[in-house]
Scaffold this motif. Structure first.
Motif, PDB file in Angstrom:
ATOM      1  N   THR A  37       2.722  -5.902  -2.641  1.00 55.64           N
ATOM      2  CA  THR A  37       1.551  -6.463  -3.021  1.00 55.64           C
ATOM      3  C   THR A  37       0.779  -5.375  -3.719  1.00 55.64           C
ATOM      4  OG1 THR A  37       1.652  -8.226  -1.346  1.00 55.64           O
ATOM      5  CG2 THR A  37      -0.686  -7.554  -1.959  1.00 55.64           C
ATOM      6  N   PRO A  38       0.166  -5.444  -4.490  1.00 56.19           N
ATOM      7  CA  PRO A  38      -0.966  -4.385  -5.218  1.00 56.19           C
ATOM      8  C   PRO A  38      -1.982  -4.277  -4.106  1.00 56.19           C
ATOM      9  CG  PRO A  38      -0.539  -6.060  -7.132  1.00 56.19           C
ATOM     10  CD  PRO A  38      -0.053  -6.602  -5.496  1.00 56.19           C
ATOM     11  N   SER A  43      -9.300  -2.661  -1.420  1.00 65.91           N
ATOM     12  CA  SER A  43      -8.835  -4.014  -1.090  1.00 65.91           C
ATOM     13  C   SER A  43      -7.934  -3.913   0.217  1.00 65.91           C
ATOM     14  CB  SER A  43      -8.004  -4.487  -2.240  1.00 65.91           C
ATOM     15  OG  SER A  43      -6.812  -3.871  -2.308  1.00 65.91           O
ATOM     16  N   ALA A  44      -7.854  -2.789   1.006  1.00 69.59           N
ATOM     17  CA  ALA A  44      -6.852  -2.931   2.242  1.00 69.59           C
ATOM     18  C   ALA A  44      -7.485  -3.726   3.354  1.00 69.59           C
ATOM     19  CB  ALA A  44      -6.605  -1.316   2.656  1.00 69.59           C
ATOM     20  N   PRO A  45      -8.793  -3.884   3.750  1.00 72.21           N
ATOM     21  CA  PRO A  45      -9.599  -4.623   4.784  1.00 72.21           C
ATOM     22  C   PRO A  45      -9.128  -5.979   4.503  1.00 72.21           C
ATOM     23  CG  PRO A  45     -10.911  -2.759   4.249  1.00 72.21           C
ATOM     24  CD  PRO A  45      -9.879  -2.826   3.059  1.00 72.21           C
ATOM     25  N   SER A  46      -9.240  -6.687   3.401  1.00 76.46           N
ATOM     26  CA  SER A  46      -9.146  -8.006   3.147  1.00 76.46           C
ATOM     27  C   SER A  46      -7.753  -8.302   3.151  1.00 76.46           C
ATOM     28  CB  SER A  46      -9.526  -8.524   1.963  1.00 76.46           C
ATOM     29  OG  SER A  46      -9.138  -7.675   0.756  1.00 76.46           O
ATOM     30  N   LEU A  47      -6.661  -7.255   2.565  1.00 78.69           N
ATOM     31  CA  LEU A  47      -5.471  -7.581   2.762  1.00 78.69           C
ATOM     32  C   LEU A  47      -5.011  -7.564   4.208  1.00 78.69           C
ATOM     33  CD1 LEU A  47      -2.754  -8.120   1.484  1.00 78.69           C
ATOM     34  CD2 LEU A  47      -2.540  -5.812   1.111  1.00 78.69           C
ATOM     35  N   GLY A 103      -3.752   2.766 -12.087  1.00 78.45           N
ATOM     36  CA  GLY A 103      -4.651   1.664 -12.211  1.00 78.45           C
ATOM     37  C   GLY A 103      -5.387   1.546 -11.039  1.00 78.45           C
ATOM     38  N   GLY A 104      -5.453   2.531 -10.392  1.00 74.65           N
ATOM     39  CA  GLY A 104      -6.475   2.491  -9.001  1.00 74.65           C
ATOM     40  C   GLY A 104      -5.752   1.770  -7.864  1.00 74.65           C
ATOM     41  N   TYR A 105      -4.574   1.449  -7.944  1.00 70.25           N
ATOM     42  CA  TYR A 105      -3.750   0.842  -6.866  1.00 70.25           C
ATOM     43  C   TYR A 105      -2.384   1.300  -6.834  1.00 70.25           C
ATOM     44  CZ  TYR A 105      -1.256  -2.116 -10.088  1.00 70.25           C
ATOM     45  OH  TYR A 105      -0.384  -2.710 -11.082  1.00 70.25           O
ATOM     46  N   THR A 106      -1.751   1.046  -5.781  1.00 69.12           N
ATOM     47  CA  THR A 106      -0.309   1.249  -5.596  1.00 69.12           C
ATOM     48  C   THR A 106       0.468  -0.160  -4.737  1.00 69.12           C
ATOM     49  OG1 THR A 106       1.465   2.773  -4.605  1.00 69.12           O
ATOM     50  CG2 THR A 106      -0.316   2.596  -3.220  1.00 69.12           C
ATOM     51  N   GLU A 107       1.561  -0.180  -4.458  1.00 68.94           N
ATOM     52  CA  GLU A 107       2.260  -1.128  -4.214  1.00 68.94           C
ATOM     53  C   GLU A 107       2.566  -1.084  -2.572  1.00 68.94           C
ATOM     54  OE1 GLU A 107       5.963  -1.631  -5.718  1.00 68.94           O
ATOM     55  OE2 GLU A 107       5.336  -2.425  -7.722  1.00 68.94           O
ATOM     56  N   LEU A 108       2.181  -1.972  -1.719  1.00 67.60           N
ATOM     57  CA  LEU A 108       2.223  -1.837  -0.435  1.00 67.60           C
ATOM     58  C   LEU A 108       3.890  -1.707   0.174  1.00 67.60           C
ATOM     59  CD1 LEU A 108       0.291  -2.210   2.405  1.00 67.60           C
ATOM     60  CD2 LEU A 108       1.207  -4.613   2.198  1.00 67.60           C
ATOM     61  N   THR A 109       4.072  -0.609   0.992  1.00 65.21           N
ATOM     62  CA  THR A 109       5.159  -0.473   1.641  1.00 65.21           C
ATOM     63  C   THR A 109       4.925  -0.220   3.140  1.00 65.21           C
ATOM     64  OG1 THR A 109       5.443   1.785   1.134  1.00 65.21           O
ATOM     65  CG2 THR A 109       5.973   0.513  -0.594  1.00 65.21           C
ATOM     66  N   GLY A 110       6.030  -0.177   3.679  1.00 62.01           N
ATOM     67  CA  GLY A 110       5.978  -0.037   5.185  1.00 62.01           C
ATOM     68  C   GLY A 110       5.220   1.511   5.361  1.00 62.01           C
ATOM     69  N   ARG A 111       5.476   2.411   4.649  1.00 58.74           N
ATOM     70  CA  ARG A 111       4.919   3.629   4.986  1.00 58.74           C
ATOM     71  C   ARG A 111       3.398   3.708   5.042  1.00 58.74           C
ATOM     72  NH1 ARG A 111       6.593   4.776  -0.618  1.00 58.74           N
ATOM     73  NH2 ARG A 111       5.004   5.286  -1.774  1.00 58.74           N
ATOM     74  N   PHE A 112       2.919   2.786   4.489  1.00 60.04           N
ATOM     75  CA  PHE A 112       1.181   2.475   4.475  1.00 60.04           C
ATOM     76  C   PHE A 112       0.896   1.485   5.424  1.00 60.04           C
ATOM     77  CE2 PHE A 112       2.112   2.979  -0.199  1.00 60.04           C
ATOM     78  CZ  PHE A 112       1.828   4.324  -0.168  1.00 60.04           C
ATOM     79  N   LEU A 113       1.962   1.221   6.599  1.00 60.96           N
ATOM     80  CA  LEU A 113       1.403   0.104   7.623  1.00 60.96           C
ATOM     81  C   LEU A 113       1.531   0.616   9.026  1.00 60.96           C
ATOM     82  CD1 LEU A 113       3.356  -2.997   5.969  1.00 60.96           C
ATOM     83  CD2 LEU A 113       0.588  -2.731   6.271  1.00 60.96           C
ATOM     84  N   GLU A 114       0.599   0.119   9.796  1.00 62.57           N
ATOM     85  CA  GLU A 114       0.917   0.221  11.215  1.00 62.57           C
ATOM     86  C   GLU A 114       0.675  -1.298  11.840  1.00 62.57           C
ATOM     87  OE1 GLU A 114      -1.252   3.172  13.160  1.00 62.57           O
ATOM     88  OE2 GLU A 114      -0.367   4.805  12.138  1.00 62.57           O
ATOM     89  N   VAL A 115       1.637  -1.866  12.380  1.00 62.37           N
ATOM     90  CA  VAL A 115       1.698  -3.078  12.922  1.00 62.37           C
ATOM     91  C   VAL A 115       2.159  -3.362  13.804  1.00 62.37           C
ATOM     92  CG1 VAL A 115       2.446  -5.526  12.260  1.00 62.37           C
ATOM     93  CG2 VAL A 115       2.071  -3.926  10.324  1.00 62.37           C
TER      94      VAL A 115
END
Length: 145
Positions: A37-38, A43-47, A103-115
């Motif tokens: 997901t871009p 946009s991170a809080p809404s995602l 473009g001011g964004y990247t793709e969401l991957t596991g390295r950007f997440l804490e779940v």
């Protein structure tokens, strides 16, 4: 199934095992639905909210906590050279005079997440967490109560 029942079929999964299975289903859905997901720091809080609310809709899911690591996102966006705007080369340093072109964004991957995901099945609670290990997002069972 009651593990203390001597007449119970040993091949049937326990409630704890079924709760762990349910947690795995939630993580599989979360990761494979949202990876790619871009996303930007803005946009991170809404995602985060969209991911949490989506996964919480699933049966037996009691709580989902998602944190997108915006500092890591920003660093990734700032270091993607124009020649690698799709992230195919893994980012890296910008060449002298080269500007970031993400473009001011990247793709969401596991390295950007804490779940964390909490599942409750037949009175058994399972707490799971996603952690990076050797560059790979691994989903782990933290506790079964």
């Amino acid at each position: 199934m009651d593990a203390s029942d001597p007449d119970a079929d040993a091949t049937e999964p326990t409630d704890g095992e079924l709760a762990c299975f349910e947690a795995g289903i939630k993580f599989g859905a979360l990761y494979h639905q949202f990876a790619g997901t871009p996303v930007s720091p803005e946009s991170a809080p809404s995602l985060e909210t969209a991911i949490e609310e989506s996964i919480e809709n699933q049966p037996f899911c009691e709580d989902v906590s998602v944190e997108i690591l915006t500092e890591k996102l920003a660093a990734e966006i700032d270091h993607v050279p124009a020649s690698d705007s799709e992230g195919e080369l893994g980012g890296g340093s910008l060449a002298e005079g080269e500007e970031a072109s993400s473009g001011g964004y990247t793709e969401l991957t596991g390295r950007f997440l804490e779940v964390e995901i909490l599942v409750e099945y037949e009175g058994v609670e399972v707490l799971t967490r996603m952690e990076m290990e050797d560059g790979y997002p691994l989903m782990k069972v933290e506790s079964v109560d």
